[in-house]
Every structure is written in C-alpha cells, then in structure tokens.
Design a protein around this motif. Structure first.
Motif, mmCIF file in Angstrom:
data_model
loop_
_atom_site.group_PDB
_atom_site.id
_atom_site.type_symbol
_atom_site.label_atom_id
_atom_site.label_comp_id
_atom_site.label_asym_id
_atom_site.label_seq_id
_atom_site.Cartn_x
_atom_site.Cartn_y
_atom_site.Cartn_z
ATOM 1 N N ALA A 29 0.699 -1.187 -0.052
ATOM 2 C CA ALA A 29 -0.059 -0.074 -0.053
ATOM 3 C C ALA A 29 0.935 1.333 0.010
ATOM 4 C CB ALA A 29 -0.972 -0.158 1.197
ATOM 5 N N PHE A 30 2.054 1.245 0.644
ATOM 6 C CA PHE A 30 2.804 2.272 0.647
ATOM 7 C C PHE A 30 3.666 2.557 -0.643
ATOM 8 C CE2 PHE A 30 2.461 1.602 5.449
ATOM 9 C CZ PHE A 30 2.041 3.191 5.798
ATOM 10 N N TRP A 31 4.178 1.397 -1.099
ATOM 11 C CA TRP A 31 4.724 1.664 -2.667
ATOM 12 C C TRP A 31 3.654 2.113 -3.510
ATOM 13 C CZ3 TRP A 31 9.471 1.703 -2.702
ATOM 14 C CH2 TRP A 31 10.337 0.876 -1.868
ATOM 15 N N LYS A 32 2.452 1.576 -3.530
ATOM 16 C CA LYS A 32 1.341 2.129 -4.604
ATOM 17 C C LYS A 32 1.291 3.787 -4.151
ATOM 18 C CE LYS A 32 -1.069 -2.309 -5.267
ATOM 19 N NZ LYS A 32 -2.103 -3.029 -5.255
ATOM 20 N N ALA A 33 1.238 4.004 -2.929
ATOM 21 C CA ALA A 33 0.841 5.501 -2.561
ATOM 22 C C ALA A 33 2.131 6.271 -3.023
ATOM 23 C CB ALA A 33 0.556 5.590 -1.047
ATOM 24 N N LEU A 34 3.112 5.879 -2.869
ATOM 25 C CA LEU A 34 4.382 6.613 -3.294
ATOM 26 C C LEU A 34 4.486 6.782 -4.661
ATOM 27 C CD1 LEU A 34 7.287 5.137 -1.177
ATOM 28 C CD2 LEU A 34 6.619 7.319 -1.254
ATOM 29 N N ALA A 35 3.958 5.785 -5.549
ATOM 30 C CA ALA A 35 3.851 5.931 -7.257
ATOM 31 C C ALA A 35 2.761 6.921 -7.230
ATOM 32 C CB ALA A 35 3.523 4.357 -7.367
ATOM 33 N N THR A 36 1.508 6.928 -6.775
ATOM 34 C CA THR A 36 0.624 7.927 -6.829
ATOM 35 C C THR A 36 1.088 9.361 -6.684
ATOM 36 O OG1 THR A 36 -1.054 6.333 -6.376
ATOM 37 C CG2 THR A 36 -1.707 8.639 -6.209
ATOM 38 N N GLN A 37 1.774 9.473 -5.355
ATOM 39 C CA GLN A 37 2.200 10.841 -4.958
ATOM 40 C C GLN A 37 3.368 11.260 -5.920
ATOM 41 O OE1 GLN A 37 1.465 13.118 -2.898
ATOM 42 N NE2 GLN A 37 -0.277 11.656 -2.355
ATOM 43 N N ALA A 38 4.098 10.304 -6.541
ATOM 44 C CA ALA A 38 5.295 10.762 -7.479
ATOM 45 C C ALA A 38 4.490 11.128 -8.885
ATOM 46 C CB ALA A 38 6.229 9.338 -7.887
ATOM 47 N N ALA A 39 3.589 10.363 -9.420
ATOM 48 C CA ALA A 39 3.002 10.879 -10.566
ATOM 49 C C ALA A 39 2.177 12.361 -10.580
ATOM 50 C CB ALA A 39 1.948 9.820 -10.911
ATOM 51 N N ALA A 40 1.746 12.619 -9.189
ATOM 52 C CA ALA A 40 0.861 13.871 -8.984
ATOM 53 C C ALA A 40 2.168 14.792 -9.211
ATOM 54 C CB ALA A 40 0.509 13.836 -7.896
ATOM 55 N N LEU A 43 7.153 13.057 -11.165
ATOM 56 C CA LEU A 43 8.404 12.623 -10.869
ATOM 57 C C LEU A 43 8.282 11.015 -11.027
ATOM 58 C CD1 LEU A 43 8.926 14.435 -7.439
ATOM 59 C CD2 LEU A 43 10.279 14.795 -9.554
ATOM 60 N N THR A 44 9.468 10.369 -10.880
ATOM 61 C CA THR A 44 9.665 8.942 -10.839
ATOM 62 C C THR A 44 9.445 8.605 -9.482
ATOM 63 O OG1 THR A 44 12.052 8.755 -10.523
ATOM 64 C CG2 THR A 44 10.946 8.537 -12.858
ATOM 65 N N ARG A 45 9.124 7.334 -9.081
ATOM 66 C CA ARG A 45 9.010 7.219 -7.444
ATOM 67 C C ARG A 45 10.525 7.286 -7.051
ATOM 68 N NH1 ARG A 45 6.226 1.590 -6.326
ATOM 69 N NH2 ARG A 45 7.673 1.074 -7.780
ATOM 70 N N ALA A 46 11.385 6.796 -7.975
ATOM 71 C CA ALA A 46 12.591 7.170 -7.043
ATOM 72 C C ALA A 46 13.184 8.324 -6.968
ATOM 73 C CB ALA A 46 13.943 6.353 -8.406
ATOM 74 N N ALA A 47 12.713 9.232 -7.677
ATOM 75 C CA ALA A 47 13.079 10.598 -7.499
ATOM 76 C C ALA A 47 12.207 11.157 -6.491
ATOM 77 C CB ALA A 47 12.720 11.454 -8.848
ATOM 78 N N LEU A 48 11.051 10.816 -6.194
ATOM 79 C CA LEU A 48 10.454 11.323 -5.133
ATOM 80 C C LEU A 48 11.176 10.894 -3.631
ATOM 81 C CD1 LEU A 48 8.074 12.723 -3.494
ATOM 82 C CD2 LEU A 48 6.693 10.567 -4.248
ATOM 83 N N PHE A 69 5.535 10.362 5.222
ATOM 84 C CA PHE A 69 5.253 11.318 4.068
ATOM 85 C C PHE A 69 3.957 10.757 3.390
ATOM 86 C CE2 PHE A 69 5.215 11.691 -0.686
ATOM 87 C CZ PHE A 69 5.383 13.280 -0.747
ATOM 88 N N VAL A 70 3.801 9.487 3.144
ATOM 89 C CA VAL A 70 2.605 9.075 2.557
ATOM 90 C C VAL A 70 1.418 9.325 3.413
ATOM 91 C CG1 VAL A 70 1.145 6.744 2.048
ATOM 92 C CG2 VAL A 70 3.497 6.906 1.077
#
Length: 74
Positions: A29-40, A43-48, A69-70
């Motif tokens: 759930a945290f990996w998915k949320a980070l991907a969503t936050q990065a896209a918003a 950014l890439t998830r790695a960059a975020l 953060f999430v």
C-alpha cells in the motif's frame, strides 16, 4: 467490527539515490501510494524517494520517512 485493507508483508525494493543503491522494505500500500504521489508531482517514484531522503532528519530511517510522507499526503 473494523474493516481492514488487504494486508501484505513488507516488500523489499532496491532504489537508487544519488547513484547509490539501497533497499527499502514497505508494505505494498505504501509503494502504491508513493507511485501515486510521484505521478502527481510529475516525478518517478525513485526521484520522489530521493527528495524525501534528502529532506529527512538523519535520525529518522528512510522507510519511516516514506511512510510518514504517505500519511501526511493521504
């Protein structure tokens, strides 16, 4: 009764931050949320993750900083 989201054990993923590989264990759930936050943020998830890593206090672990953060951006 409390309804819980799907539960998964932490997933370890490798991330490159400033050219250095590191592993982070987070629940899916945290990996998915980070991907969503990065896209918003376009950014890439790695960059975020790199930005969060640079902003966190040294006494706070990266996985903790990512989870907080999430939660703060939910």
């Amino acid at each position: 009764m409390i309804e819980l989201p799907p539960m998964t054990p932490p997933l370890k993923r490798s991330v490159t931050i400033d050219g250095h590989r590191t592993s982070v264990s987070l629940e899916d759930a945290f990996w998915k949320a980070l991907a969503t936050q990065a896209a918003a943020r376009d950014l890439t998830r790695a960059a975020l993750i790199g930005r969060i890593d640079h902003a966190r206090p040294p006494e706070i672990g990266l996985a903790t900083a990512l989870r907080l953060f999430v939660l703060a951006n939910a």
